[in-house]
Design a protein around this motif. Structure first.
Motif, mmCIF file in Angstrom:
data_model
loop_
_atom_site.group_PDB
_atom_site.id
_atom_site.type_symbol
_atom_site.label_atom_id
_atom_site.label_comp_id
_atom_site.label_asym_id
_atom_site.label_seq_id
_atom_site.Cartn_x
_atom_site.Cartn_y
_atom_site.Cartn_z
ATOM 1 N N LEU A 191 0.836 -1.203 0.000
ATOM 2 C CA LEU A 191 0.000 0.000 0.000
ATOM 3 C C LEU A 191 0.874 1.257 0.000
ATOM 4 O O LEU A 191 1.800 1.376 0.807
ATOM 5 C CB LEU A 191 -0.833 0.052 1.276
ATOM 6 C CG LEU A 191 -2.232 -0.530 1.309
ATOM 7 C CD1 LEU A 191 -2.787 -0.400 2.726
ATOM 8 C CD2 LEU A 191 -3.151 0.187 0.343
ATOM 9 N N HIS A 192 0.580 2.184 -0.875
ATOM 10 C CA HIS A 192 1.156 3.527 -0.812
ATOM 11 C C HIS A 192 -0.021 4.497 -0.895
ATOM 12 O O HIS A 192 -1.154 4.083 -1.167
ATOM 13 C CB HIS A 192 2.097 3.790 -1.998
ATOM 14 C CG HIS A 192 3.240 2.833 -2.095
ATOM 15 N ND1 HIS A 192 4.407 2.974 -1.391
ATOM 16 C CD2 HIS A 192 3.389 1.707 -2.834
ATOM 17 C CE1 HIS A 192 5.238 1.985 -1.686
ATOM 18 N NE2 HIS A 192 4.643 1.197 -2.559
ATOM 19 N N SER A 193 0.240 5.769 -0.701
ATOM 20 C CA SER A 193 -0.818 6.746 -0.891
ATOM 21 C C SER A 193 -0.238 7.982 -1.577
ATOM 22 O O SER A 193 0.771 8.525 -1.143
ATOM 23 C CB SER A 193 -1.449 7.122 0.457
ATOM 24 O OG SER A 193 -2.578 7.933 0.226
ATOM 25 N N GLN A 224 3.978 13.536 -1.472
ATOM 26 C CA GLN A 224 4.642 12.621 -0.536
ATOM 27 C C GLN A 224 3.775 11.382 -0.374
ATOM 28 O O GLN A 224 2.553 11.475 -0.395
ATOM 29 C CB GLN A 224 4.810 13.368 0.797
ATOM 30 C CG GLN A 224 5.107 12.541 2.017
ATOM 31 C CD GLN A 224 6.541 12.010 2.014
ATOM 32 O OE1 GLN A 224 7.483 12.730 1.647
ATOM 33 N NE2 GLN A 224 6.713 10.754 2.388
ATOM 34 N N CYS A 225 4.407 10.212 -0.220
ATOM 35 C CA CYS A 225 3.645 9.011 0.107
ATOM 36 C C CYS A 225 3.041 9.212 1.488
ATOM 37 O O CYS A 225 3.710 9.646 2.414
ATOM 38 C CB CYS A 225 4.540 7.775 0.099
ATOM 39 S SG CYS A 225 3.612 6.271 0.471
ATOM 40 N N ALA A 226 1.739 8.901 1.618
ATOM 41 C CA ALA A 226 1.057 9.186 2.877
ATOM 42 C C ALA A 226 0.477 7.924 3.516
ATOM 43 O O ALA A 226 -0.457 7.990 4.305
ATOM 44 C CB ALA A 226 -0.048 10.213 2.644
ATOM 45 N N GLU A 227 1.012 6.769 3.120
ATOM 46 C CA GLU A 227 0.585 5.514 3.763
ATOM 47 C C GLU A 227 1.853 4.759 4.099
ATOM 48 O O GLU A 227 2.681 4.524 3.209
ATOM 49 C CB GLU A 227 -0.279 4.708 2.777
ATOM 50 C CG GLU A 227 -0.792 3.402 3.307
ATOM 51 C CD GLU A 227 -1.876 3.585 4.360
ATOM 52 O OE1 GLU A 227 -2.762 4.427 4.178
ATOM 53 O OE2 GLU A 227 -1.791 2.875 5.395
ATOM 54 N N TYR A 228 2.018 4.382 5.365
ATOM 55 C CA TYR A 228 3.277 3.747 5.771
ATOM 56 C C TYR A 228 3.540 2.501 4.917
ATOM 57 O O TYR A 228 2.693 1.619 4.826
ATOM 58 C CB TYR A 228 3.250 3.368 7.254
ATOM 59 C CG TYR A 228 4.559 2.755 7.658
ATOM 60 C CD1 TYR A 228 5.704 3.531 7.758
ATOM 61 C CD2 TYR A 228 4.678 1.382 7.883
ATOM 62 C CE1 TYR A 228 6.928 2.978 8.076
ATOM 63 C CE2 TYR A 228 5.898 0.820 8.200
ATOM 64 C CZ TYR A 228 7.017 1.622 8.297
ATOM 65 O OH TYR A 228 8.235 1.066 8.599
ATOM 66 N N CYS A 229 4.724 2.466 4.275
ATOM 67 C CA CYS A 229 4.999 1.405 3.312
ATOM 68 C C CYS A 229 6.371 0.775 3.530
ATOM 69 O O CYS A 229 6.932 0.179 2.628
ATOM 70 C CB CYS A 229 4.885 1.954 1.891
ATOM 71 S SG CYS A 229 5.926 3.407 1.604
ATOM 72 N N GLY A 230 6.929 0.926 4.719
ATOM 73 C CA GLY A 230 8.205 0.272 4.989
ATOM 74 C C GLY A 230 9.251 1.280 5.423
ATOM 75 O O GLY A 230 8.965 2.458 5.654
ATOM 76 N N GLN A 243 11.579 3.100 4.260
ATOM 77 C CA GLN A 243 11.857 4.408 3.654
ATOM 78 C C GLN A 243 10.586 5.134 3.212
ATOM 79 O O GLN A 243 10.616 5.928 2.268
ATOM 80 C CB GLN A 243 12.839 4.242 2.488
ATOM 81 C CG GLN A 243 14.180 3.686 2.925
ATOM 82 C CD GLN A 243 14.855 4.558 3.974
ATOM 83 O OE1 GLN A 243 14.609 5.760 4.076
ATOM 84 N NE2 GLN A 243 15.707 3.967 4.793
ATOM 85 N N HIS A 244 9.495 4.863 3.898
ATOM 86 C CA HIS A 244 8.232 5.559 3.588
ATOM 87 C C HIS A 244 8.417 7.083 3.614
ATOM 88 O O HIS A 244 7.926 7.801 2.735
ATOM 89 C CB HIS A 244 7.175 5.121 4.602
ATOM 90 C CG HIS A 244 6.068 6.089 4.812
ATOM 91 N ND1 HIS A 244 5.115 6.333 3.850
ATOM 92 C CD2 HIS A 244 5.763 6.895 5.862
ATOM 93 C CE1 HIS A 244 4.273 7.257 4.324
ATOM 94 N NE2 HIS A 244 4.649 7.605 5.522
ATOM 95 N N ALA A 245 9.167 7.570 4.608
ATOM 96 C CA ALA A 245 9.332 9.024 4.730
ATOM 97 C C ALA A 245 10.140 9.600 3.578
ATOM 98 O O ALA A 245 10.014 10.784 3.261
ATOM 99 C CB ALA A 245 9.998 9.369 6.061
#
Ligand code: CUA
Length: 339
Positions: free
Chosen positions: A172-174, A207-213, A215-217
């Protein structure tokens, strides 16, 4: 005694000043290239309006509840009795929340429907795929066939509706682009469609807004809204094959790139045709490296090649620590020349 009162007054003044400063700093953080409160298009404007309605409503309710609580605690017992009346409890505790939340729900459904339901027949179609931890970007023609592929940067023409098909290659990403379009999840096995229009030129950050591992930030991207003419020039340039080496150093860099990097990266017009990592045909024209985490120049390119695992641990590109300084400079110069 007078001294201690004076000290207390100046202490509370200092506290007030700190709170005011924090407030100003917090509000200052709400503007800029990644902000819901600075809309660059009609769709983002609708979301900003929701944000202001919710913020104002929440602030009014917060102060009203705080005032009532203070009254209940400190008012003379004979005067505060009405707070416990059934009328007030049912009116303010049941009827008001149900009415307020229902009105908000209907209103936000309407806005959300308007955001995904644009009816323009000739939008600019772009497919964006979230990958751990970067963005693959396909520009499509009117019938949905790929025109070109790039990464971590989306260029759009001002005034023309854009239709993004959002998917994921793994988890999941956002996709969150507050200045232009709000946020929509990228869900495994699904394609979500996000439509928006930019009404002014300029660069926005998403920015990706769903925690995805891990390096999500560090999964960001840029959107560059330009005039239709500038966009056509950009699109034509991006469709061209990679720049052929113009100097000996570029040729040396390309000779190193193809055997070491070509299995994962593509430079169109060369034997490098890997699809695991971002397409690098025009890497030199992008403003950032590694999904928005570094500015793009020869120094950061060399640093990324040598130490990608140090800069963004667990990303899929290994650190190539065995290249000599001369080899890294040649590789970086070649990549930088791919405008
Ligand atoms: Cu992708 Cu968080």
């Amino acid at each position: 005694m007078a001294c201690s009162i004076h000290a207390r007054v100046s202490q509370s003044r200092a506290r007030l000043f700190v709170f005011a400063l924090l407030g100003v700093l917090t509000l200052a953080g709400c503007t800029g290239i990644q902000s819901t409160l600075e809309p660059h298009g009609p769709d983002a404007q609708r979301i900003a309006t929701i944000a202001w309605i919710l913020f104002t409503g929440a602030a009014v309710i917060f102060f009203a509840v705080t005032a009532l609580a203070g009254y209940a605690l400190f008012a003379v017992p004979t005067r505060r009795g009405w707070i416990a009346s059934t009328k007030l409890i049912i009116g303010a505790g049941v009827v008001f929340p149900v009415v307020a939340l229902s009105v908000l729900l209907i209103y936000t459904f309407g806005v959300a429907g308007a955001l995904v339901g644009g009816k323009d027949s000739t939008p600019l179609k772009i497919a964006v795929t979230g990958e751990m931890w970067w963005w693959r970007v396909h520009y499509l023609d009117a019938s949905g066939h790929p025109l070109l592929v790039t990464a971590n940067e989306i260029h759009i023409p001002v005034g023309r509706p854009v239709e993004l098909s959002l998917a994921t290659a793994d988890v999941l990403h956002s996709f969150w682009l507050p200045n232009l379009a709000g946020k929509l999840d990228m869900i495994p096995g699904r394609v979500n469609v996000l439509r928006f229009t930019a009404d002014q030129a300029g660069v926005s950050r998403g920015q990706c807004a769903e925690y995805c591992g891990a390096q999500h930030a560090k999964m960001a991207f840029y959107v560059d809204a330009k005039t239709p003419l500038e966009f056509d020039v950009w699109l034509a340039a991006q469709q061209a094959p990679g720049q052929t080496p113009r100097t000996e150093q570029h040729a040396r860099g390309r000779a190193l790139f193809e055997p070491h990097c070509g299995a994962c990266h593509t430079v169109r017009g060369t034997p490098a045709a890997g699809v695991l990592g971002p397409d690098l045909t025009h890497i030199g024209s992008r403003r950032s490296l590694a999904a928005g985490i570094l500015p793009n120049n020869a120094g950061t390119l060399a640093g990324w090649i040598a130490s990608s695992q140090h800069l963004k641990p667990e990303n899929r590109m290994p650190s190539f620590a065995d290249f000599t300084g001369e080899e890294l400079r040649a590789l970086a110069a070649y990549l930088e020349s791919l405008q």
